[in-house]
Design an enzyme around this catalytic site. Sequence first.
Site, PDB file in Angstrom:
ATOM      1  N   ASP A 174       0.855  -1.189   0.000  1.00 22.26           N
ATOM      2  CA  ASP A 174       0.000   0.000   0.000  1.00 22.26           C
ATOM      3  C   ASP A 174       0.891   1.239   0.000  1.00 22.26           C
ATOM      4  OD1 ASP A 174       0.946   0.340   2.613  1.00 22.26           O
ATOM      5  OD2 ASP A 174      -0.960  -0.142   3.561  1.00 22.26           O
TER       6      ASP A 174
ATOM      7  N   ASP B 265      -9.010  -1.476  14.353  1.00 18.83           N
ATOM      8  CA  ASP B 265     -10.314  -1.292  13.704  1.00 18.83           C
ATOM      9  C   ASP B 265     -10.612  -2.393  12.690  1.00 18.83           C
ATOM     10  OD1 ASP B 265      -8.436  -0.692  11.797  1.00 18.83           O
ATOM     11  OD2 ASP B 265      -9.313   1.239  11.201  1.00 18.83           O
TER      12      ASP B 265
ATOM     13  N   HIS C 236      -8.681  -3.241  10.031  1.00 20.43           N
ATOM     14  CA  HIS C 236      -8.113  -3.075   8.687  1.00 20.43           C
ATOM     15  C   HIS C 236      -6.871  -3.949   8.508  1.00 20.43           C
ATOM     16  CE1 HIS C 236      -5.051  -0.143  10.332  1.00 20.43           C
ATOM     17  NE2 HIS C 236      -4.347  -0.649   9.339  1.00 20.43           N
TER      18      HIS C 236
END
Lengths: 240, 240, 240, 240
Positions: free
Chosen positions: B71, B133, B135
């Site tokens: 990413d 969270d 991710h």
Amino acid sequence: MGGTNMQLIIEESYKKMSETATKLIVGKMLNDRRVNLSITAGNSPKKIYEALAPLVKNKSYLSNVHYYSFDEVPLKNEVVGMTEGLLREQFLTPAGIPESHVHFVSPANYQSYDEEIEAVGGLDAMLIGIGADGHFCGNMPGSTKFENFTYQVTVAPKYPWYKSLVNDLGERTPDSFVTMGPASIMRVKHLILIANGKHKAAIIKKALEGPVDPNIPSSILKLHPNLTVILDQEAASQLS
Amino acid sequence: MGGTNMQLIIEESYKKMSETATKLIVGKMLNDRRVNLSITAGNSPKKIYEALAPLVKNKSYLSNVHYYSFDEVPLKNEVVGMTEGLLREQFLTPAGIPESHVHFVSPANYQSYDEEIEAVGGLDAMLIGIGADGHFCGNMPGSTKFENFTYQVTVAPKYPWYKSLVNDLGERTPDSFVTMGPASIMRVKHLILIANGKHKAAIIKKALEGPVDPNIPSSILKLHPNLTVILDQEAASQLS
Amino acid sequence: MGGTNMQLIIEESYKKMSETATKLIVGKMLNDRRVNLSITAGNSPKKIYEALAPLVKNKSYLSNVHYYSFDEVPLKNEVVGMTEGLLREQFLTPAGIPESHVHFVSPANYQSYDEEIEAVGGLDAMLIGIGADGHFCGNMPGSTKFENFTYQVTVAPKYPWYKSLVNDLGERTPDSFVTMGPASIMRVKHLILIANGKHKAAIIKKALEGPVDPNIPSSILKLHPNLTVILDQEAASQLS
Amino acid sequence: MGGTNMQLIIEESYKKMSETATKLIVGKMLNDRRVNLSITAGNSPKKIYEALAPLVKNKSYLSNVHYYSFDEVPLKNEVVGMTEGLLREQFLTPAGIPESHVHFVSPANYQSYDEEIEAVGGLDAMLIGIGADGHFCGNMPGSTKFENFTYQVTVAPKYPWYKSLVNDLGERTPDSFVTMGPASIMRVKHLILIANGKHKAAIIKKALEGPVDPNIPSSILKLHPNLTVILDQEAASQLS
């Protein structure tokens, strides 16, 4: 559709679709090591098995191939389950496959089926169809969890497929059936999805181009790392 | 948890967790062919890279290994993206990896990144962390579609992670970032998920034992055909 | 030596050699599927097993690993063969490997051993040593045919290794022994060759840099598609 | 012959042999990832290419397939080498394969050809023939070392094949040619050997049933971990 999403093959007819799928399956068999294939029963693969059975029969060089079912619907008051019965009739008997090379999942062994498959090196390929309601194997809308390995499904009126099943099977309707789950299927090395006919066009569009959604169980197949889809033009007619 | 669901390793400490992960990564590198590894930046892998860098540095027999990021968060008014900066600082520079063996995804190349990876034979392994969270990579709750290959995410107030990102990056917050998607990740041959610390315990339980759900993007990882999870006891403390 | 010939690792000491080999073996074990390892008994792997046994003992997440021997020298008037005895003593007993995960080749099963291995998906890796006379496994100079799968070797004075064997085993010398052959070994997915000490330097040079020659059985190993060689500096001292 | 030695297919005719080989090759192509195939020119594969070219032409779903030659005989005073010329004529041109998917070894690139192949993930399959003198690819009796990767062979009167080559090529006879070596070929994931006709019967027996011997270069193929041999009855007529 993205370039690496799947290998999508659209043939002009059901006959051509079946020929291409047959070549792919024969290609899988031709290996100098044990090959574990999982195959589907039903209408879509009929022409494949008609072509395949004589190619396989009495071929000692294909004694490396083992066959695995991926679901079973037991039938009330009958000894042989629906999948086993159809697979024998459509392919295993005409192809003369010895019992030692045939492996059926059933209510008796489903809890150890994933382990049994892992112990022989995994499944090299699986041939599957798709239902107009989006199901694949016994992964039906309403009763499918993507995280499932091989599991048992209770037959109950709350499910959208209940009426249709009872309609088809009548008094033979079982209380439950078993199927390899999405998590099992993701471990198959190569997935071959076939579909033909206009009545499959809408679900093919949803499954291949729509979001991953448990209400359309086959929508998860897009995530498989090696998926070849073989369609006739009718089944492909709604693809963008 | 089912026997074939994943390989789950719980180590007594962050240090032990890092040692085991390091062995696994070294094991991947030791092959007499090109090896393509995708690695993560962040806090979780710090000790891995501290151990790994000296093991890799100046080792000509590891010239078979190539490194890929998964990413990139571009930073406003900066030349180098956040992931690239961290990967260089934490591992690539101390390990002395030559530029020809380093491959970064970026807003400029993300549309062809899956193809680039496919053209070198695919990724052999990917080391990933998990956010509190849920991710993984840049697949955030609210902006993740399971069917995505590498894609661009717009940074917008409607997403639950927006505030936190702006908090962290301030004026450097970009308008968008890029990430390999769930469909890309399913094609990696071996997935190595690490997590440590109490603050990860709740999400580890949800991701590994809960349903597959796009609001918890990492819940999809259970479907990967070869997943090794390495946790410290704190991160594992809520597992049943 | 050509760049793709093998992965050649030269460590400064026997200790470092053993650490690197241990990491590679642990890396093989860490997979979310059945792993079949073949391991060697003897002096070279001693330090590997010392490190490996505690890493493996009581680790439920390594219940995916199965162990296979690759040769057996039955001992006259003894129940347990030489390889089985050594493997148990050096690794299997200290590591607490359950009997169901241990598989020994023997005069009783050698004719079906290759098939047994094929039926579980093949061997993922094999750790082997090399003899100063160029042998590997039980593939000895004078009695090795490269085309052999698992086979039985008659112990006879015509062979160059006869005297040495009788010297070592005395009255326990058997009439024959069994070993996986070169053709079996070519099917292992990853071959890990270890050697240490000055007395191995000459044969390492011949085996790795000389011609493929049945009088130096280990010279065939260069043809294996995935070979990692781990040496200490002494064993590597004659390499060009 | 041992059960795991190779997959041996004997078809009743050259036509049937070609059909089976075509199915296997199509099966290789049908994958949702890049596929690297190495193919042979010559008489044996003629019918394969006649069937294959229309199956491949204009099929966008086969844009994942790349083609690699395995040897090249440059021709004096000609621009295009013998293998390239034949492959284009027999398959690549009729099949409409784009130049970006065609890769030829040549005197200019042979020293980096193995690396080039490794950088794309290796060869998935190679279709090869066998010469009546036992050669395969450009690995000729008298000039073959089993340990060779891709190499250059000097054309010299000392070799048993010299006269025949000069006879065939006359003034176009080159000073040297290039070929992938036995060590290169062992790294191909699946080897498909075809042979037909009575004039191949004697060498097929020697290569498949005789000892591994550099004077019969193809005798090494028995050591390949995944070898499928497809013969017509004439070529198989001397097998025991």
